[in-house]
Design a protein around this motif. Sequence first.
Motif, PDB file in Angstrom:
ATOM      1  N   ARG A 263       0.827  -1.228   0.000  1.00 13.40           N
ATOM      2  CA  ARG A 263       0.000   0.000   0.000  1.00 13.40           C
ATOM      3  C   ARG A 263       0.854   1.267   0.000  1.00 13.40           C
ATOM      4  NH1 ARG A 263      -0.541  -2.879   4.175  1.00 13.40           N
ATOM      5  NH2 ARG A 263       0.359  -2.290   6.173  1.00 13.40           N
TER       6      ARG A 263
ATOM      7  N   LEU B  43     -12.094  -9.447  -2.170  1.00 13.51           N
ATOM      8  CA  LEU B  43     -11.060  -8.951  -1.270  1.00 13.51           C
ATOM      9  C   LEU B  43     -11.357  -9.357   0.162  1.00 13.51           C
ATOM     10  CD1 LEU B  43     -10.690  -5.435  -2.873  1.00 13.51           C
ATOM     11  CD2 LEU B  43      -9.299  -7.462  -3.256  1.00 13.51           C
TER      12      LEU B  43
ATOM     13  N   LEU C 179     -10.225   0.296  -7.653  1.00 12.47           N
ATOM     14  CA  LEU C 179     -10.352  -0.476  -6.410  1.00 12.47           C
ATOM     15  C   LEU C 179      -9.001  -1.067  -6.023  1.00 12.47           C
ATOM     16  CD1 LEU C 179     -12.081  -1.932  -4.198  1.00 12.47           C
ATOM     17  CD2 LEU C 179     -12.241  -3.840  -5.786  1.00 12.47           C
TER      18      LEU C 179
ATOM     19  N   VAL D 214     -16.214  -6.449  -0.274  1.00 13.14           N
ATOM     20  CA  VAL D 214     -16.257  -5.358  -1.250  1.00 13.14           C
ATOM     21  C   VAL D 214     -17.301  -4.310  -0.890  1.00 13.14           C
ATOM     22  CG1 VAL D 214     -16.695  -4.799  -3.670  1.00 13.14           C
ATOM     23  CG2 VAL D 214     -15.349  -6.803  -3.061  1.00 13.14           C
TER      24      VAL D 214
ATOM     25  N   TYR E 177     -16.368  -2.245   2.073  1.00  9.30           N
ATOM     26  CA  TYR E 177     -15.204  -1.455   1.714  1.00  9.30           C
ATOM     27  C   TYR E 177     -15.622  -0.237   0.897  1.00  9.30           C
ATOM     28  CZ  TYR E 177     -10.625  -0.201   0.004  1.00  9.30           C
ATOM     29  OH  TYR E 177      -9.493   0.480  -0.277  1.00  9.30           O
TER      30      TYR E 177
ATOM     31  N   THR F 207     -11.349  -7.623   2.867  1.00 10.23           N
ATOM     32  CA  THR F 207     -12.366  -6.742   3.433  1.00 10.23           C
ATOM     33  C   THR F 207     -13.519  -6.819   2.450  1.00 10.23           C
ATOM     34  OG1 THR F 207     -10.570  -5.304   4.046  1.00 10.23           O
ATOM     35  CG2 THR F 207     -12.797  -4.388   4.237  1.00 10.23           C
TER      36      THR F 207
ATOM     37  N   GLN G  48      -6.946   1.506  -4.389  1.00  9.03           N
ATOM     38  CA  GLN G  48      -7.385   2.028  -3.089  1.00  9.03           C
ATOM     39  C   GLN G  48      -7.375   1.003  -1.964  1.00  9.03           C
ATOM     40  OE1 GLN G  48     -11.085   3.822  -4.114  1.00  9.03           O
ATOM     41  NE2 GLN G  48     -10.114   5.734  -4.746  1.00  9.03           N
ATOM     42  N   TYR G  49      -7.448  -0.228  -2.319  1.00  8.67           N
ATOM     43  CA  TYR G  49      -7.489  -1.284  -1.292  1.00  8.67           C
ATOM     44  C   TYR G  49      -6.173  -1.248  -0.506  1.00  8.67           C
ATOM     45  CZ  TYR G  49      -8.112  -5.995   0.672  1.00  8.67           C
ATOM     46  OH  TYR G  49      -8.250  -7.059   1.515  1.00  8.67           O
ATOM     47  N   HIS G  50      -6.214  -1.644   0.779  1.00 12.38           N
ATOM     48  CA  HIS G  50      -5.004  -1.481   1.606  1.00 12.38           C
ATOM     49  C   HIS G  50      -4.097  -2.714   1.624  1.00 12.38           C
ATOM     50  CE1 HIS G  50      -8.077  -3.212   4.074  1.00 12.38           C
ATOM     51  NE2 HIS G  50      -7.213  -3.517   5.011  1.00 12.38           N
ATOM     52  N   TRP G  51      -4.440  -3.783   0.948  1.00 12.45           N
ATOM     53  CA  TRP G  51      -3.599  -4.970   0.756  1.00 12.45           C
ATOM     54  C   TRP G  51      -2.876  -5.457   2.015  1.00 12.45           C
ATOM     55  CZ3 TRP G  51      -5.187  -7.231  -3.283  1.00 12.45           C
ATOM     56  CH2 TRP G  51      -5.615  -6.493  -4.381  1.00 12.45           C
TER      57      TRP G  51
ATOM     58  N   GLU H 260     -15.243   3.613   1.812  1.00 10.39           N
ATOM     59  CA  GLU H 260     -14.532   4.504   0.908  1.00 10.39           C
ATOM     60  C   GLU H 260     -15.265   5.821   0.747  1.00 10.39           C
ATOM     61  OE1 GLU H 260     -11.734   4.839  -1.265  1.00 10.39           O
ATOM     62  OE2 GLU H 260     -11.171   3.701   0.504  1.00 10.39           O
TER      63      GLU H 260
END
Length: 455
Positions: free
Chosen positions: A326, A397, A361, A401, A404, A399, A364-367, A408
Motif C-alpha cells: 500500500r 477482497l 479499487l 467489497v 469497503y 475486506t 485504493q485497497y489497503h492490501w 470509501e
Amino acid sequence: MAVRQGKILVIDDNEDILFTLKMLLRPLAESVTTSTNPKEINRLVSTTKYNVILLDMNFTADAVSGKEGFYWLERIREISPETVVILITAYSDTEKAVRAIKAGATDFIPKPWQNEKMLATISSALELSLRRGEVQTLKEQKSVLTTAEPKVEVIGESPVMEQIFRTLDKLKHADANILLQGENGTGKDLIAYTLHQQSPRNQEAFVAIDLGSIPHNLFESELFGYEKGAFTDAGKSKSGRFEIASGGTLFLNEIGNLPLMLQSKLLTVIEQQKINRLGSTKETPIDVRLICATNTDLHAAVNDGNFRQDLLYRINTIELFIPPLRERGNDVSLLADHFLKRYSLKYKKEIDGFSREARQLLKQYHWPGNVRELQHVIERAVILSDQKKLQYDDFMLRTPVASYREKEEKFNLEELEKNTIQEALLHCSGNLTQAADLLGITRTSLYRRLEKYGL
Ligand SMILES: Nc1ncnc2c1ncn2[C@@H]1O[C@H](COP(=O)(O)OP(=O)(O)OP(=O)(O)O)[C@@H](O)[C@H]1O
C-alpha cells in the motif's frame, strides 16, 4: 598425498593384525579405530560415523563358517547403511565372497593380504563412501530445491522500490549477512533469492526454510540434520539445511520464531562455521551466506528479552526494510498487469485488462496480505471471469467489497489511520512500544507512519 578424509574402523580378534592394519592404513584416513571385540560394534557404529569398516569374518578360534562375520555385517547395515564394509578372513573362498557381497559388503580381502592390494581396496572404499555422502547431499538438495516456487523478477518502479534496487545493486559483491524486514507477502523471499542470484555464490544452492511454518520440535533437526537413531523416528541419517546450503545461501524466514535455546546454537554455528548433526559428535564445516527475514521487530524483541542481541548483530550486518504494497503507489497497477498476463496465459483466458472501476479499487485497497494477496486475488479473478476485462466485482477482497465501498465513500483511510495513531499515542502517553502494541503493528511500522504523517 591427498587430504586425509574419512574414518576407518577395523574389527579383528588378533591384536597383531589390528596393529599392522592401523600402521598401514593411518596415512589414508582422518582416523583408524581398532577393536578386538565385535560386541563393541553396536556402540562404536552408533556413536561415530565410520566411512569404512574392515571386518573379520571369524572371531571364535577354530570357527571357519564366517557366520559371525555375516551376523555383524547385518548389524552394521542396520545401524549405518551408508558405511562401506569390507570383510577379511583367512578362509576365503568364492562362495563366501559372493554371499558377503549379496549381504551388503562391498569387497572381500583374503588373509594374508598384500599391502598394495589392501591399500588400494581401502582407498577406493573411502572414495566410495565420500561419494555416497555427496550423492545423498545432492538428493536432499534436490528435494529441498524442487519444492520451492519458481522465482521471478522483482517488479516495481515506485521510489521506495527504486531505493531497494539501488541497495541490492550495492550488495552484489558483499558476502554480508542480511536481515530483511517487512510484512508478510511483501517479497522478502523473492528479494533473498535475487540477492543470491546476483552474488558470486549463484552457482551453488539457495536453500530456504520457513521457521514460521514448521513445528518447533523440528527446527533443530531441519537446520542441523541428524544421525540415524538420534531420536525415535530417526530411521536414517539426514543432512540439515545448513549442510545442504553449504557453498551457497541459506534463507531463514521468520527468524523471530526461533526459540532462545536454538538462538544460542545458531549463534555458535555462525561464529564457528561448523555444525554437529543431532546425535553426532562429528563436526562438519559449513560455508553459508545467511539471509534472514522477519515480519516482527527484532529490536523490540531484543528489548523484551525474546531475541538475543548478539545474534541480531550477527545476522543484521545489512538491514533492508521491504515496504508494504500500500506504500508503493503505482506498483499495485504494475504488479496487477503482470499477474493478469501470467494467469491469462496459464488459464488460457483472453482477458486484456481491468475496467476503470476495478483498477481504481486495486489502487485504493489497503492490501494487508501485500503482493501475495494481490497475486491470489488476480489469479482467482482470472479463473472466474468470463469477460474481456476484469470487473470490480471479480475481486473477492479480504475486506468485503460492499462494506469497503461504503467505507470509501464515508472516510478517508489515511485520515483515519493518522487519527487512530494520535489517539493511541495519547492513550499510551507517548510510549511508542506500547502504542505499537495497541495498534497491532511493529515499532518500525509505527515509526514509518509517524514520519509519513509528520507526527
Ligand atoms: N516485487 C515483486 N514482483 C513480483 N512478484 C512479487 C514481488 N513481491 C512479491 N512477489 C510475489 O509475491 C509472492 C509472495 O512473495 P514472498 O513469498 O517473497 O513474500 P514474503 O515477504 O517472503 O512473505 P512471507 O513473509 O509470508 O514469507 C511470491 O509469489 C512472489 O513471487
